[in-house]
Motif scaffolding. Structure first.
Motif, PDB file in Angstrom:
ATOM      1  N   LEU B  25     -13.279  70.462  28.312  1.00  0.00           N
ATOM      2  CA  LEU B  25     -14.234  70.964  29.316  1.00  0.00           C
ATOM      3  C   LEU B  25     -15.629  71.106  28.717  1.00  0.00           C
ATOM      4  CD1 LEU B  25     -12.067  73.727  31.065  1.00  0.00           C
ATOM      5  CD2 LEU B  25     -12.768  71.535  32.049  1.00  0.00           C
ATOM      6  N   VAL B  26     -15.689  71.616  27.479  1.00  0.00           N
ATOM      7  CA  VAL B  26     -16.977  71.801  26.801  1.00  0.00           C
ATOM      8  C   VAL B  26     -17.651  70.444  26.562  1.00  0.00           C
ATOM      9  CG1 VAL B  26     -18.059  72.510  24.624  1.00  0.00           C
ATOM     10  CG2 VAL B  26     -16.404  74.005  25.751  1.00  0.00           C
ATOM     11  N   MET B  27     -16.845  69.478  26.165  1.00  0.00           N
ATOM     12  CA  MET B  27     -17.351  68.123  25.902  1.00  0.00           C
ATOM     13  C   MET B  27     -18.052  67.573  27.147  1.00  0.00           C
ATOM     14  SD  MET B  27     -16.766  66.308  23.147  1.00  0.00           S
ATOM     15  CE  MET B  27     -17.327  64.699  22.684  1.00  0.00           C
ATOM     16  N   VAL B  28     -17.400  67.708  28.300  1.00  0.00           N
ATOM     17  CA  VAL B  28     -17.981  67.216  29.549  1.00  0.00           C
ATOM     18  C   VAL B  28     -19.195  68.049  29.928  1.00  0.00           C
ATOM     19  CG1 VAL B  28     -17.613  67.201  32.055  1.00  0.00           C
ATOM     20  CG2 VAL B  28     -15.983  66.078  30.540  1.00  0.00           C
ATOM     21  N   TYR B  29     -19.055  69.374  29.773  1.00  0.00           N
ATOM     22  CA  TYR B  29     -20.162  70.241  30.160  1.00  0.00           C
ATOM     23  C   TYR B  29     -21.395  69.927  29.325  1.00  0.00           C
ATOM     24  CZ  TYR B  29     -22.764  74.260  31.709  1.00  0.00           C
ATOM     25  OH  TYR B  29     -23.733  75.054  32.264  1.00  0.00           O
ATOM     26  N   LEU B 238     -18.941  77.990  27.617  1.00  0.00           N
ATOM     27  CA  LEU B 238     -18.997  76.644  28.209  1.00  0.00           C
ATOM     28  C   LEU B 238     -19.616  75.555  27.338  1.00  0.00           C
ATOM     29  CD1 LEU B 238     -19.737  76.924  32.045  1.00  0.00           C
ATOM     30  CD2 LEU B 238     -17.799  75.807  30.933  1.00  0.00           C
ATOM     31  N   ASP B 239     -20.520  75.905  26.442  1.00  0.00           N
ATOM     32  CA  ASP B 239     -21.128  74.829  25.651  1.00  0.00           C
ATOM     33  C   ASP B 239     -20.904  74.997  24.153  1.00  0.00           C
ATOM     34  OD1 ASP B 239     -22.772  76.933  25.188  1.00  0.00           O
ATOM     35  OD2 ASP B 239     -24.626  75.917  25.743  1.00  0.00           O
ATOM     36  N   SER B 240     -19.993  75.897  23.777  1.00  0.00           N
ATOM     37  CA  SER B 240     -19.779  76.141  22.350  1.00  0.00           C
ATOM     38  C   SER B 240     -18.359  75.730  21.939  1.00  0.00           C
ATOM     39  CB  SER B 240     -20.011  77.627  22.061  1.00  0.00           C
ATOM     40  OG  SER B 240     -19.294  78.032  20.929  1.00  0.00           O
ATOM     41  N   LEU B 241     -18.268  74.903  20.896  1.00  0.00           N
ATOM     42  CA  LEU B 241     -16.955  74.469  20.409  1.00  0.00           C
ATOM     43  C   LEU B 241     -16.165  75.659  19.874  1.00  0.00           C
ATOM     44  CD1 LEU B 241     -17.849  71.200  18.446  1.00  0.00           C
ATOM     45  CD2 LEU B 241     -17.245  71.460  20.842  1.00  0.00           C
ATOM     46  N   ALA B 242     -16.823  76.438  18.979  1.00  0.00           N
ATOM     47  CA  ALA B 242     -16.155  77.601  18.410  1.00  0.00           C
ATOM     48  C   ALA B 242     -15.757  78.560  19.523  1.00  0.00           C
ATOM     49  CB  ALA B 242     -17.075  78.300  17.415  1.00  0.00           C
ATOM     50  N   GLY B 243     -16.629  78.685  20.526  1.00  0.00           N
ATOM     51  CA  GLY B 243     -16.352  79.568  21.652  1.00  0.00           C
ATOM     52  C   GLY B 243     -15.094  79.164  22.392  1.00  0.00           C
ATOM     53  N   ALA B 244     -14.929  77.857  22.631  1.00  0.00           N
ATOM     54  CA  ALA B 244     -13.751  77.366  23.346  1.00  0.00           C
ATOM     55  C   ALA B 244     -12.476  77.671  22.565  1.00  0.00           C
ATOM     56  CB  ALA B 244     -13.874  75.869  23.606  1.00  0.00           C
ATOM     57  N   VAL B 245     -12.536  77.486  21.246  1.00  0.00           N
ATOM     58  CA  VAL B 245     -11.351  77.704  20.414  1.00  0.00           C
ATOM     59  C   VAL B 245     -10.988  79.187  20.397  1.00  0.00           C
ATOM     60  CG1 VAL B 245     -10.440  77.584  18.074  1.00  0.00           C
ATOM     61  CG2 VAL B 245     -11.765  75.681  19.001  1.00  0.00           C
ATOM     62  N   ILE B 246     -11.983  80.032  20.098  1.00  0.00           N
ATOM     63  CA  ILE B 246     -11.721  81.473  20.039  1.00  0.00           C
ATOM     64  C   ILE B 246     -11.328  81.988  21.419  1.00  0.00           C
ATOM     65  CG2 ILE B 246     -12.785  83.724  19.591  1.00  0.00           C
ATOM     66  CD1 ILE B 246     -14.483  82.246  17.435  1.00  0.00           C
ATOM     67  N   GLY B 247     -12.035  81.505  22.449  1.00  0.00           N
ATOM     68  CA  GLY B 247     -11.703  81.888  23.829  1.00  0.00           C
ATOM     69  C   GLY B 247     -10.265  81.525  24.166  1.00  0.00           C
ATOM     70  N   GLY B 248      -9.848  80.318  23.799  1.00  0.00           N
ATOM     71  CA  GLY B 248      -8.488  79.866  24.091  1.00  0.00           C
ATOM     72  C   GLY B 248      -7.449  80.756  23.431  1.00  0.00           C
ATOM     73  N   LEU B 249      -7.683  81.067  22.161  1.00  0.00           N
ATOM     74  CA  LEU B 249      -6.715  81.896  21.437  1.00  0.00           C
ATOM     75  C   LEU B 249      -6.653  83.306  22.045  1.00  0.00           C
ATOM     76  CD1 LEU B 249      -7.433  80.715  17.773  1.00  0.00           C
ATOM     77  CD2 LEU B 249      -5.603  80.002  19.315  1.00  0.00           C
ATOM     78  N   ILE B 250      -7.826  83.851  22.392  1.00  0.00           N
ATOM     79  CA  ILE B 250      -7.836  85.195  23.001  1.00  0.00           C
ATOM     80  C   ILE B 250      -7.069  85.184  24.322  1.00  0.00           C
ATOM     81  CG2 ILE B 250      -9.299  86.947  24.102  1.00  0.00           C
ATOM     82  CD1 ILE B 250     -11.435  86.364  22.010  1.00  0.00           C
ATOM     83  N   ILE B 251      -7.364  84.197  25.174  1.00  0.00           N
ATOM     84  CA  ILE B 251      -6.696  84.142  26.485  1.00  0.00           C
ATOM     85  C   ILE B 251      -5.178  83.996  26.295  1.00  0.00           C
ATOM     86  CG2 ILE B 251      -6.491  82.875  28.676  1.00  0.00           C
ATOM     87  CD1 ILE B 251      -9.176  84.195  28.477  1.00  0.00           C
ATOM     88  N   GLY B 252      -4.785  83.115  25.364  1.00  0.00           N
ATOM     89  CA  GLY B 252      -3.356  82.899  25.127  1.00  0.00           C
ATOM     90  C   GLY B 252      -2.655  84.178  24.684  1.00  0.00           C
ATOM     91  N   VAL B 253      -3.275  84.884  23.743  1.00  0.00           N
ATOM     92  CA  VAL B 253      -2.650  86.100  23.215  1.00  0.00           C
ATOM     93  C   VAL B 253      -2.636  87.195  24.283  1.00  0.00           C
ATOM     94  CG1 VAL B 253      -2.887  87.959  21.518  1.00  0.00           C
ATOM     95  CG2 VAL B 253      -3.133  85.561  20.807  1.00  0.00           C
ATOM     96  N   VAL B 254      -3.753  87.365  24.997  1.00  0.00           N
ATOM     97  CA  VAL B 254      -3.799  88.405  26.039  1.00  0.00           C
ATOM     98  C   VAL B 254      -2.718  88.131  27.093  1.00  0.00           C
ATOM     99  CG1 VAL B 254      -5.166  89.338  27.948  1.00  0.00           C
ATOM    100  CG2 VAL B 254      -6.225  89.007  25.705  1.00  0.00           C
ATOM    101  N   GLU B 255      -2.616  86.864  27.512  1.00  0.00           N
ATOM    102  CA  GLU B 255      -1.581  86.512  28.492  1.00  0.00           C
ATOM    103  C   GLU B 255      -0.191  86.863  27.987  1.00  0.00           C
ATOM    104  OE1 GLU B 255      -2.856  82.710  31.251  1.00  0.00           O
ATOM    105  OE2 GLU B 255      -1.053  82.629  30.043  1.00  0.00           O
TER     106      GLU B 255
END
Ligand SMILES: Nc1ncnc2c1ncn2[C@@H]1O[C@H](COP(=O)(O)OP(=O)(O)O)[C@@H](O)[C@H]1O
Ligand SMILES: [Mg+2]
Lengths: 235, 298
Positions: B25-29, B238-255
């Protein structure tokens, strides 16, 4: 021979042409100025030359007809400093300069050119690693000129380089353009609304009104005409 | 303790898949400023294609790579043929085309491969005995491969953007396409490439996710993953690679924690957690944790 020979150029946005049948000749190593009021079609002419919008007519560089894609134009040796500076604001100053050399493969010479233009514009040297969007207007204009020069153009096009800049900075900018013109024999086509400084460099001047060239001549002939002087030179 | 570690690891694994799709998503954005609502369905199509190739006798790893190539071609073609013509007109039109692609791809998958559930094999050994223990919790091969894939894609993308001329040109086009064109950068090629790479990364996410997904591979597999990836990308800015990775891990763990420890929410409500997080992010911190704020003088 002319470095840049524009003949019968027409272009616009959509159905109607904004500029019609424009012919301008930039002799090799010389500076040509295009005057015109706001909305006359100066920017449209520049964008058409560079292949950003569709055009009809002929554009020759050193006698050779050039292609219509932006990359063809750069490869032919024509670079534009766009109106509004076109800063790549999220990139560093250094990256802006590197992008300017996008079509070049001579790595060592690219590094030399970065050295050269950052010493010609010392404000850039101090800020190579800074995001270009944080530069002042004058610094961004210097960067835009340096970025265009990174392509090593035979002909440099400048669209209203003095717009919005303090008079002192405009003077510095034109002094630098004059140096580049005399050192490298880079031909220049400079668009200005208020063009007293640019006229000092010019060997010929064209006047654009509602999309047509209505007059051309030497700077002296423009200065002698009281009406033109009042309208475009401001005195 | 063991249960907690198990949930944590499960969260990290799901989060890695979210992060991979969020990177797409970040790549496209970054290349066209569009939130590609069809990214999950591009991944779905590619994963089905990979599954079909496995059926023809191709080794799983080769099928996954072929699926990535298919994802690349499909996404690049969609950018050129469908997105670009409407993009100049309005953002709403772009959004509608993306939604059209979403339902179109989903329907195409159902039409070509049917709506029944498929079994996509794992790319690595994944039997009952193929595990090692981490703080008492069992870690299986298909878990490890998602972590490795996420690390590899993140490193490669970072190198691409920071160390290569191509990456420089991609950043230039994302910043100001006209200025980039004026230096001779082929903006058309760059835009297709950005979408294509997103398609390939999404395809990898889809192929790795399906062995983990409880219902295996079906037409609805990618939707919850896409919601998680959206939450991750938004959280990351939306435009940060590190953000997407950290965001993904946070969402996964919170879920995983909400599903495990909040009795009323339970496993069936997993997507709701991501949805609630999306709304929270948009209200509290619309630029996410790492989103670049406009920092420009005019
Ligand atoms: N992107 C555009 N779409 C439609 N019309 C435009 C566009 N840009 C400029 N024009 C019109 O073309 C005419 C010439 O504009 P321009 O070339 O920018 O003039 P100048 O640079 O001399 O001030 C104006 O009437 C302007 O409204
Ligand atoms: Mg203008």
């Amino acid at each position: 021979m002319s470095a840049l020979e524009i003949s019968g150029l027409s272009a616009g946005y959509g159905a109607a042409d904004v500029v019609r049948d424009i012919s301008i000749s930039v002799p090799a190593g010389e500076v040509v100025v295009v005057l015109g009021a706001n909305g006359a079609g100066k920017t449209t002419t520049m964008r058409a030359i560079c292949g950003l919008i569709d055009r009809r007519g002929s554009i020759r560089v050193d006698g050779v007809e050039i292609g219509s894609k932006p990359a063809d134009v750069v490869n032919a040796g024509v670079s534009l400093v766009p109106q509004g500076r076109g800063t790549l604001g999220t990139l560093t100053v250094l990256d802006n300069l590197r992008v300017g050399a996008a079509l070049r493969r001579d790595r060592a010479a690219i590094e030399e050119d970065i050295e050269r233009w950052t010493s010609v514009f010392p404000v850039l040297a101090e800020r190579v690693d800074q995001r270009a969007g944080t530069l002042s207007g004058g610094e961004q204009q210097m960067l835009a000129v340096a970025r265009a020069l990174m392509a090593r153009p035979r002909v440099l096009l400048c669209d209203e380089p003095s717009l919005g800049l303090a008079p002192r900075i405009v003077q510095h900018l034109f002094a630098t353009l004059r140096d580049i013109n005399s050192e490298d024999a880079t031909s220049m086509l400079i668009v200005e609304q208020n063009a007293e400084l640019a006229m000092d460099l010019a060997s010929s001047v064209y006047l654009l009104e509602v999309g047509r060239v209505v007059r051309s001549g030497t700077p002296a002939s423009f200065r002698e005409d009281t009406e033109l002087r009042r309208a475009y030179l401001g005195y | 303790m063991e249960l907690f570690v198990e949930r944590l690891l499960a969260g990290v694994t799901n989060g890695s898949i979210f992060a991979l799709l969020a990177l797409a998503l970040v790549m496209v954005y970054r290349s066209t400023g569009t939130l590609n609502f069809a990214q999950g369905e591009f991944a779905l199509f590619s994963a089905f294609f990979a599954w079909w190739l496995v059926g023809t006798g191709l080794p799983v790893w080769a099928a996954v790579i072929a699926g990535m190539v298919a994802g690349f071609v499909l996404c690049a073609a969609a950018e050129r043929a469908l997105i670009r013509p409407v993009q100049r007109k309005s953002e709403l039109a772009t959004l509608i085309v993306a939604l059209g692609l979403f339902s179109g791809l989903n329907a195409a998958v159902a039409l070509i491969w049917g709506t029944d559930t498929k079994v996509m094999p794992s790319i690595v050994p994944n039997g009952l005995e193929d595990y090692f223990e981490l703080f008492g919790a069992r870690v299986y091969g298909d878990t490890v491969i998602t972590w490795v894939a996420l690390a590899a894609v993140t490193i490669l993308m970072t190198l691409l953007f920071t160390k290569t001329e191509l990456g420089l040109h991609m950043r230039a086009v994302a910043d100001n396409a006209e200025s980039a064109a004026l230096t001779g950068v082929n903006t058309s090629r760059i835009l297709m490439l950005g979408w294509g790479l997103a398609g390939a990364i999404g395809a990898l996410a889809g192929s790795l996710a399906t062995p983990l997904a409880p219902e295996q591979l079906s037409v609805t597999t990618m939707f919850p993953i896409f919601i998680g990836a959206c939450a991750a990308a938004l959280l990351g800015g939306l435009d940060s690679l590190a953000g997407a990775v950290i965001g993904g891990l946070i969402i996964g763990v919170v879920e995983a924690m909400v599903t495990g420890y909040v009795p009323l929410v339970g496993g069936a409500m997993q997507q709701t957690t991501a949805m609630v997080l999306i709304v929270l992010i948009l209200v509290v911190r619309p630029n996410g944790l790492f989103g670049s704020k406009e920092l420009e003088r005019v």
